[in-house]
Design a protein around this motif. Structure first.
Motif, PDB file in Angstrom:
ATOM      1  N   GLU A   1       0.934 -24.941 -34.431  1.00  0.00           N
ATOM      2  CA  GLU A   1       0.680 -25.743 -33.239  1.00  0.00           C
ATOM      3  C   GLU A   1       1.505 -25.238 -32.065  1.00  0.00           C
ATOM      4  N   CYS A   2       2.774 -24.884 -32.331  1.00  0.00           N
ATOM      5  CA  CYS A   2       3.626 -24.352 -31.268  1.00  0.00           C
ATOM      6  C   CYS A   2       3.068 -23.042 -30.718  1.00  0.00           C
ATOM      7  N   ALA A   3       2.617 -22.175 -31.618  1.00  0.00           N
ATOM      8  CA  ALA A   3       2.041 -20.903 -31.176  1.00  0.00           C
ATOM      9  C   ALA A   3       0.797 -21.147 -30.321  1.00  0.00           C
ATOM     10  N   LYS A   4      -0.018 -22.108 -30.722  1.00  0.00           N
ATOM     11  CA  LYS A   4      -1.239 -22.424 -29.971  1.00  0.00           C
ATOM     12  C   LYS A   4      -0.919 -22.950 -28.576  1.00  0.00           C
ATOM     13  N   LYS A   5       0.138 -23.749 -28.462  1.00  0.00           N
ATOM     14  CA  LYS A   5       0.518 -24.338 -27.182  1.00  0.00           C
ATOM     15  C   LYS A   5       1.500 -23.466 -26.403  1.00  0.00           C
ATOM     16  N   ASN A   6       1.817 -22.290 -26.938  1.00  0.00           N
ATOM     17  CA  ASN A   6       2.752 -21.354 -26.298  1.00  0.00           C
ATOM     18  C   ASN A   6       4.135 -21.968 -26.122  1.00  0.00           C
ATOM     19  N   ILE A   7       4.579 -22.700 -27.152  1.00  0.00           N
ATOM     20  CA  ILE A   7       5.942 -23.232 -27.216  1.00  0.00           C
ATOM     21  C   ILE A   7       6.735 -22.315 -28.144  1.00  0.00           C
ATOM     22  N   SER A   8       7.716 -21.623 -27.604  1.00  0.00           N
ATOM     23  CA  SER A   8       8.493 -20.678 -28.406  1.00  0.00           C
ATOM     24  C   SER A   8       9.492 -21.403 -29.309  1.00  0.00           C
ATOM     25  N   ILE A   9       9.719 -20.815 -30.482  1.00  0.00           N
ATOM     26  CA  ILE A   9      10.730 -21.328 -31.410  1.00  0.00           C
ATOM     27  C   ILE A   9      11.908 -20.365 -31.451  1.00  0.00           C
ATOM     28  N   ILE A  10      13.082 -20.886 -31.177  1.00  0.00           N
ATOM     29  CA  ILE A  10      14.331 -20.152 -31.368  1.00  0.00           C
ATOM     30  C   ILE A  10      14.922 -20.676 -32.671  1.00  0.00           C
ATOM     31  N   LEU A  11      15.085 -19.796 -33.633  1.00  0.00           N
ATOM     32  CA  LEU A  11      15.485 -20.252 -34.968  1.00  0.00           C
ATOM     33  C   LEU A  11      16.976 -20.038 -35.198  1.00  0.00           C
ATOM     34  N   ALA A  12      17.656 -21.096 -35.582  1.00  0.00           N
ATOM     35  CA  ALA A  12      19.074 -21.024 -35.950  1.00  0.00           C
ATOM     36  C   ALA A  12      19.204 -21.306 -37.445  1.00  0.00           C
ATOM     37  N   GLY A  13      20.384 -21.065 -37.983  1.00  0.00           N
ATOM     38  CA  GLY A  13      20.643 -21.403 -39.383  1.00  0.00           C
ATOM     39  C   GLY A  13      19.835 -20.599 -40.373  1.00  0.00           C
ATOM     40  N   VAL A  14      19.635 -19.299 -40.115  1.00  0.00           N
ATOM     41  CA  VAL A  14      18.789 -18.496 -41.008  1.00  0.00           C
ATOM     42  C   VAL A  14      19.415 -18.304 -42.384  1.00  0.00           C
ATOM     43  N   PHE A  15      20.717 -18.514 -42.505  1.00  0.00           N
ATOM     44  CA  PHE A  15      21.377 -18.404 -43.800  1.00  0.00           C
ATOM     45  C   PHE A  15      21.536 -19.769 -44.478  1.00  0.00           C
ATOM     46  N   ASN A  16      20.953 -20.815 -43.873  1.00  0.00           N
ATOM     47  CA  ASN A  16      21.011 -22.175 -44.437  1.00  0.00           C
ATOM     48  C   ASN A  16      22.428 -22.606 -44.784  1.00  0.00           C
ATOM     49  N   SER A  17      23.291 -22.543 -43.777  1.00  0.00           N
ATOM     50  CA  SER A  17      24.707 -22.925 -43.893  1.00  0.00           C
ATOM     51  C   SER A  17      25.527 -21.961 -44.729  1.00  0.00           C
ATOM     52  N   GLY A  18      24.964 -20.799 -45.060  1.00  0.00           N
ATOM     53  CA  GLY A  18      25.784 -19.765 -45.682  1.00  0.00           C
ATOM     54  C   GLY A  18      25.298 -19.206 -46.994  1.00  0.00           C
ATOM     55  N   ILE A  19      24.548 -19.980 -47.777  1.00  0.00           N
ATOM     56  CA  ILE A  19      24.255 -19.550 -49.143  1.00  0.00           C
ATOM     57  C   ILE A  19      23.396 -18.290 -49.208  1.00  0.00           C
ATOM     58  N   LEU A  20      22.524 -18.082 -48.227  1.00  0.00           N
ATOM     59  CA  LEU A  20      21.708 -16.865 -48.254  1.00  0.00           C
ATOM     60  C   LEU A  20      22.541 -15.622 -47.938  1.00  0.00           C
ATOM     61  N   ALA A  21      23.690 -15.811 -47.313  1.00  0.00           N
ATOM     62  CA  ALA A  21      24.586 -14.691 -47.025  1.00  0.00           C
ATOM     63  C   ALA A  21      25.631 -14.507 -48.116  1.00  0.00           C
ATOM     64  N   SER A  22      26.170 -15.621 -48.609  1.00  0.00           N
ATOM     65  CA  SER A  22      27.228 -15.538 -49.622  1.00  0.00           C
ATOM     66  C   SER A  22      26.676 -15.277 -51.013  1.00  0.00           C
TER      67      SER A  22
END
Length: 328
Positions: free
Chosen positions: A220-241
Motif C-alpha cells: 500500500e505504501c509503494a502504491k501511494k508513494n510513501i517511502s519506508i525508512i527501516l530501522a532495527g534491521v538486527f532486531n535489537s541485536g540478535i541478528l548481529a550477535s
C-alpha cells in the motif's frame, strides 16, 4: 553511496542512514569528542542521512549531532528529527530516574502531540541542532506499543493537531518531508486515511527475522508513494550477535523460539557462504517501498562491516531458501 528518492519529495537519501541514538548515551556513556569522531568516520564511508530525536538522551543526542555536523555544508546532508515529546528542565533533587540513557541531559520528557506541542518541539530541535530547517520531521512513538490504553486519545490529538502543525511546516518550506517513526505498523496503517505523509520510519518489522509489516502494508505504501525508512534491521541485536543465550530481540532477552529461528537463518547463511550482517542489511531493500536502512554503529570495525554488507554479493538461491524459511 547509492541514493534513492524519498516518496514524492526532492530528497535523495543514501541507502544507509545513521541513527544517532548513541550520541545520547544509549546504553553506555560516551564523550562529545567520541561522537564527533564517530560522525567523521560515518561521513567518510559516504553516509549523508542522519536521524535523531529529542528522546535520545533528553536532548543530548541532538546537541551532539548538531555540533558534529556543523563543519559540513548544510546542503550536503539530509537531517531528520522527531516530535511528540517536549523537554522540561529537571529540578528534582536526587538520582536521575533509571532509563536507557545514563548521564543524560537534565530534562524530563512529556508527551505532547498537539499543534502547539509539535510547533514547540520543532523549534526546540532546531535550536539544539543548530539549523534553520529540518529535512524530515517524524511524529515519534504514537501507537499502543508506547501508549497502551491511552492510544486512542493520543492518536486523536496527533491527527487533529500535530499533523496540522507538521503539514503547515512543510507548506512553509521549513520541513521538506513529514511522517511517523514508531515500532508498530498497525498505527501507520491507521494514519494513512487521515494524512498526506511522505514517509514512515519503522523499526524491526521487516527484517530477516520479522516480516509482520509485509501483510499488504508495504504494498500500500509503494502504491501511494510513501517511502519506508527501516530501522532495527538486527532486531535489537540478535541478528548481529547470533543465536546465543543472552542475545536481545525487540528490546528484551530473546526467547528460545527466537533463538532457534535465528539459528536456522544462520545455518542458511553458512550454507551459501553469506555474511549474516550483509543479509540483514540487504533484506529490506527487496521491497520497493524501502528507501533507506538506518544503522547506528559507531565503532570503526562495525562501520567497516556494515559498509561491506551494503555491497556484498548475495546469490538468489540464498534468498529463495530464506523466503521458504521465513514463511514457515
Amino acid at each position: 553511496m547509492e541514493t534513492k528518492k524519498l516518496g514524492k519529495t526532492n530528497l535523495d537519501l543514501t541507502k544507509i542512514g545513521f541513527g544517532a541514538s548513541g550520541f545520547g548515551n544509549l546504553y553506555r556513556e560516551i564523550s562529545t569528542r567520541q561522537s564527533c569522531a564517530a560522525l567523521d568516520k560515518i561521513w567518510d564511508v559516504g553516509c549523508r542521512y542522519f536521524d535523531v530525536a529529542p528522546h535520545y538522551g533528553a536532548g543530548l543526542a541532538e546537541r551532539r549531532l548538531g555540533l558534529s555536523l556543523h563543519k559540513y555544508n548544510r546542503d550536503d546532508y539530509i537531517l531528520s528529527t522527531k516530535v511528540g515529546r517536549i523537554l522540561h528542565p529537571r529540578h528534582e533533587q536526587g538520582v536521575q530516574m533509571p532509563n536507557d540513557f545514563p548521564n543524560e541531559a537534565p530534562f524530563n520528557r512529556h508527551y505532547d502531540y498537539s499543534y502547539s506541542g509539535v510547533m514547540r518541539s520543532f523549534e526546540d530541535s532546531c535550536q539544539r541542532l543548530g539549523t534553520n530547517r529540518i529535512d524530515i520531521l517524524l511524529m515519534h512513538d504514537i501507537g499502543s506499543y508506547t501508549h497502551g490504553d491511552q492510544h486512542n486519545k493520543q492518536f486523536k490529538i496527533a491527527m487533529d493537531g500535530g499533523y496540522k502543525a507538521m503539514d503547515e511546516l512543510r507548506s512553509q518550506g521549513l520541513v521538506t518531508a513529514i511522517g511517523i517513526g514508531c515500532n508498530e505498523h498497525d498505527v501507520l496503517k491507521e494514519a494513512i486515511p487521515h494524512t498526506d505523509f511522505d514517509c514512515f520510519m519503522l523499526a524491526g518489522r521487516y527484517t530477516l527475522l520479522n516480516q509482520t509489516a509485509d501483510d499488504g502494508f508495504l504494498d500500500e505504501c509503494a502504491k501511494k508513494n510513501i517511502s519506508i525508512i527501516l530501522a532495527g534491521v538486527f532486531n535489537s541485536g540478535i541478528l548481529a550477535s547470533g543465536p546465543k543465550v543472552g542475545s536481545y530481540y525487540d528490546y528484551a532477552p530473546a526467547s528460545d523460539e527466537i533463538i532457534a529461528k535465528v539459528q536456522r537463518i544462520y545455518q542458511v547463511c553458512e550454507k551459501h557462504n553469506v555474511d549474516p550482517i550483509a543479509a540483514a542489511i540487504q533484506f529490506p531493500f527487496r521491497h520497493k517501498a524501502i528507501t533507506s536502512v538506518m544503522l547506528n554503529a559507531m565503532k570503526e570495525h562495525h562501520l567497516e562491516s556494515n559498509l561491506k554488507g551494503i555491497t556484498a554479493t548475495i546469490p538468489q538461491e540464498f534468498w529463495n531458501e530464506i523466503d521458504t524459511l521465513t514463511h514457515l
